[in-house]
Structure formats: structure tokens, C-alpha cells
Design a protein around this motif. Structure first.
Motif, PDB file in Angstrom:
ATOM      1  N   ALA A 209       0.726  -1.098  -0.086  1.00 59.22           N
ATOM      2  CA  ALA A 209       0.340  -0.229  -0.305  1.00 59.22           C
ATOM      3  C   ALA A 209       0.886   1.423  -0.165  1.00 59.22           C
ATOM      4  N   TRP A 210       0.609   2.438  -0.530  1.00 59.31           N
ATOM      5  CA  TRP A 210       0.940   3.591  -1.306  1.00 59.31           C
ATOM      6  C   TRP A 210       0.772   4.179   0.408  1.00 59.31           C
ATOM      7  N   GLN A 211       2.335   5.154   1.048  1.00 59.57           N
ATOM      8  CA  GLN A 211       2.386   5.325   2.020  1.00 59.57           C
ATOM      9  C   GLN A 211       2.845   7.059   1.780  1.00 59.57           C
ATOM     10  N   SER A 212       3.739   7.631   1.460  1.00 58.31           N
ATOM     11  CA  SER A 212       3.931   8.401   0.994  1.00 58.31           C
ATOM     12  C   SER A 212       4.968   8.824  -0.450  1.00 58.31           C
ATOM     13  N   ARG A 213       5.027   9.973  -0.693  1.00 54.31           N
ATOM     14  CA  ARG A 213       5.688  10.379  -1.624  1.00 54.31           C
ATOM     15  C   ARG A 213       6.580  11.793  -0.779  1.00 54.31           C
ATOM     16  N   ILE A 214       7.955  11.623  -1.407  1.00 55.26           N
ATOM     17  CA  ILE A 214       8.633  12.947  -1.352  1.00 55.26           C
ATOM     18  C   ILE A 214       8.903  13.729  -2.612  1.00 55.26           C
ATOM     19  N   SER A 215       8.566  14.801  -3.262  1.00 58.14           N
ATOM     20  CA  SER A 215       8.400  15.125  -4.832  1.00 58.14           C
ATOM     21  C   SER A 215       9.178  16.109  -4.516  1.00 58.14           C
ATOM     22  N   VAL A 216      10.777  16.611  -5.546  1.00 56.86           N
ATOM     23  CA  VAL A 216      11.097  17.472  -5.333  1.00 56.86           C
ATOM     24  C   VAL A 216      11.289  18.226  -7.330  1.00 56.86           C
ATOM     25  N   ALA A 217      11.394  19.191  -7.245  1.00 57.53           N
ATOM     26  CA  ALA A 217      11.267  20.606  -8.013  1.00 57.53           C
ATOM     27  C   ALA A 217      12.093  21.953  -8.414  1.00 57.53           C
ATOM     28  N   GLY A 218      13.015  21.657  -8.644  1.00 59.62           N
ATOM     29  CA  GLY A 218      14.219  22.851  -8.031  1.00 59.62           C
ATOM     30  C   GLY A 218      14.528  22.376  -6.810  1.00 59.62           C
ATOM     31  N   ASP A 219      14.170  23.996  -6.479  1.00 66.65           N
ATOM     32  CA  ASP A 219      14.604  24.404  -4.691  1.00 66.65           C
ATOM     33  C   ASP A 219      13.346  24.095  -4.003  1.00 66.65           C
ATOM     34  N   ARG A 220      12.207  23.245  -4.408  1.00 70.61           N
ATOM     35  CA  ARG A 220      10.891  23.410  -3.608  1.00 70.61           C
ATOM     36  C   ARG A 220      11.075  21.665  -3.228  1.00 70.61           C
ATOM     37  N   LEU A 221      10.665  21.297  -2.709  1.00 68.53           N
ATOM     38  CA  LEU A 221       9.863  19.493  -2.254  1.00 68.53           C
ATOM     39  C   LEU A 221       8.654  19.943  -1.073  1.00 68.53           C
ATOM     40  N   ARG A 222       8.022  18.402  -1.691  1.00 72.09           N
ATOM     41  CA  ARG A 222       6.943  18.502  -1.139  1.00 72.09           C
ATOM     42  C   ARG A 222       6.702  17.271  -0.281  1.00 72.09           C
ATOM     43  N   VAL A 223       5.878  16.788   0.444  1.00 76.32           N
ATOM     44  CA  VAL A 223       5.655  15.719   1.215  1.00 76.32           C
ATOM     45  C   VAL A 223       4.178  15.309   1.139  1.00 76.32           C
ATOM     46  N   ASP A 224       3.898  14.418   0.721  1.00 70.87           N
ATOM     47  CA  ASP A 224       1.614  13.466   1.061  1.00 70.87           C
ATOM     48  C   ASP A 224       2.790  12.486   1.798  1.00 70.87           C
ATOM     49  N   ALA A 225       1.671  12.123   2.371  1.00 74.38           N
ATOM     50  CA  ALA A 225       1.613  10.916   3.095  1.00 74.38           C
ATOM     51  C   ALA A 225      -0.122  10.588   2.998  1.00 74.38           C
ATOM     52  N   ALA A 226      -0.375   8.897   3.242  1.00 75.70           N
ATOM     53  CA  ALA A 226      -0.995   8.505   2.861  1.00 75.70           C
ATOM     54  C   ALA A 226      -1.635   8.421   4.152  1.00 75.70           C
ATOM     55  N   GLY A 227      -3.511   8.742   5.004  1.00 77.03           N
ATOM     56  CA  GLY A 227      -3.615   8.946   5.892  1.00 77.03           C
ATOM     57  C   GLY A 227      -3.779  10.367   6.831  1.00 77.03           C
TER      58      GLY A 227
END
Length: 258
Positions: free
Chosen positions: A33-51
Motif C-alpha cells: 500500500a502507498w505510504q508517502s511521496r517526496i516530490s522535488v522540483a528545483g528548490d522546492r520539496l513536497r511531502v504527501d502521506a497516506a492518512g
């Protein structure tokens, strides 16, 4: 003509390397099951988490040195400077009883009593465990095809935690994405808190497992894949039409059951 063409190709390649995006997807190793995602683009970072409550996520912007919490369900955003977040975390983690701090009480007040008691207990344990570093082992493994080194931490409660950390060079990320991830982990180290000892491990943790609360709570996750597909700029921007609220109000929202 040939020289100009070669120059253009070199510049395009360099531009692609600098601007390349990356998405690191983590899953539960048992269920997939998917838990989390770290997305990186240039100088920005995004964190998504299940739940995450309300589908909320966090965006770190290194250029503006801001951390923004975005709650799609409440259509609300809250931004703080990195320095403000560091001051807040230190005031909590350096307190005699971190669970008694007003801001955390605000975040916990909407939880059912049993969950609130457990959360307070875990906060107290995490504070004690901050003095226990992760020790390197002579064991190595591979996760999603990437080599990693195993590090372990053992609490005085008997809880054990393990991470397998990959060298950044082995992840084959663009230089800009690597710098962003390294800077983000550096900020975690500078901030302190429950994640301090993990952030001190060399490289990027791509697998983790362990327990808290006298082994009452256990969890694990691991990297499933790294995507280099281009990410929409809107993924990192504040959504239009969302109301801007204070950090206090956002913490209260995070504690609500929705």
C-alpha cells in the motif's frame, strides 16, 4: 553550424539536468500500500502521506525559506518561515515535558482520549530517544534496486528501529534535486526533534522499520520507485482560492477527525 548545434545540445542537456524533477514513492513492504511521496522540483520539496488529515501535505521552499501546510479538505494554507518552525520545535523538544506544551495540546485536543494519551506517551519517548544515535552496521542491502547501508537504534524501552540509507550518488538524481534533499535533511538536523537521529544518518533513508511505546506501535516502509517525470508547477504552489490561516488554527485542524 555543427558547432552551434553541438553547443545547443550541450546546453539543453545541462538545462535538463538542473531542472529535472523527481518523485520518490514509499510503500508498506508487507501490503504494498502507498505510504508517502517526496516530490522535488528545483528548490522546492513536497511531502504527501497516506492518512494525512484532510489530504494535507507540506511544501518546503528553500528559495523563500518557508514551510507551508496545505489542507485541501478545509481549503486552507498556513505558512511559516524555517526559522519560526525551528524555534517552535526547539521550544517543544527542549521542554521538561514536550506533551504539555500549549501548541501540542492544541493539536491533540480534538483526539479521542485513548489516542491523545498514546500520542503524549510517544512524544515523551521520542524526546528521550533523541540522545540515542543510529549505529552503523556492516550490513548492506538493496531497496528498489538501490544499494543501502543498514543503521540501527535501540531505545531503553526495548523499542528498536532500523533504516537502510542510500548514498545520494547511487540514486541517480539530478544535481539540483540532490541538493534540495540534502538541504532539507540538513534543516531537520538543525531543527532537532524526533527525526534528529534519522536525519544524522549519512545518505537518504530508503527503508525504515521499528516500534515505539514499548513496542505497542510498530511500522515500516520502503522506497518503491523514483520517477523523473516532469511535475506541474501547481503541485508546489499555494492553491488559488484557499484561505490563509495561522499555524495555531492549522494545528487545531490537524487534530480534528474528519
Amino acid at each position: 553550424m555543427i558547432k552551434k548545434t553541438l553547443t545547443a545540445l550541450v546546453l539543453a542537456a545541462l538545462s535538463g539536468a538542473v531542472q529535472a524533477d523527481a518523485s520518490l514513492n514509499f510503500v508498506d513492504p508487507a501490503s504494498g500500500a502507498w505510504q508517502s511521496r517526496i516530490s522535488v522540483a528545483g528548490d522546492r520539496l513536497r511531502v504527501d502521506a497516506a492518512g494525512a488529515v484532510g489530504g494535507s501535505y507540506v511544501v518546503l521552499d528553500l528559495r523563500t525559506r518557508t514551510l507551508t501546510q496545505i489542507d485541501p479538505a478545509a481549503r486552507a494554507t498556513s505558512s511559516s518561515s524555517i526559522e519560526q518552525v525551528q524555534t517552535l520545535v526547539r521550544s517543544i523538544t527542549q521542554a521538561a515535558d514536550p506533551a504539555s506544551q500549549p501548541l501540542l495540546q492544541l493539536a491533540l485536543e480534538n483526539l479521542p482520549d485513548a489516542q491523545r494519551t498514546q500520542a503524549e506517551s510517544l512524544l515523551r519517548q521520542s524526546q528521550r530517544d533523541e540522545v540515542i544515535p543510529y549505529a552503523a552496521t556492516d550490513r548492506h542491502d538493496q531497496v528498489a534496486g538501490y544499494p543501502c547501508t543498514i543503521y540501527r537504534q535501540q531505545s531503553d524501552t526495548g523499542d528498536r528501529r532500523e533504516v537502510c540509507a542510500a548514498a545520494y550518488g547511487d540514486l541517480k538524481l539530478a544535481p539540483g534535486d540532490t541538493r534540495t534533499l540534502q538541504t532539507a535533511l540538513g534543516l531537520l538536523r538543525d531543527t532537532g526533534g524526533p527525526w534528529l537521529r534519522v536525519a544524522e544518518v549519512p545518505g537518504l533513508p530508503i527503508r525504515y522499520a521499528g516500534s515505539y511505546g514499548g513496542q505497542a506501535y510498530a511500522g515500516s516502509g520502503q522506497l518503491q520507485s523514483i520517477s523523473h517525470a516532469a511535475l506541474p508547477v501547481a503541485n508546489f504552489d499555494d492553491p488559488p482560492g484557499y484561505r490563509i490561516i495561522s499555524l495555531f488554527d492549522m494545528l487545531s485542524l490537524m487534530g480534528e477527525a474528519r
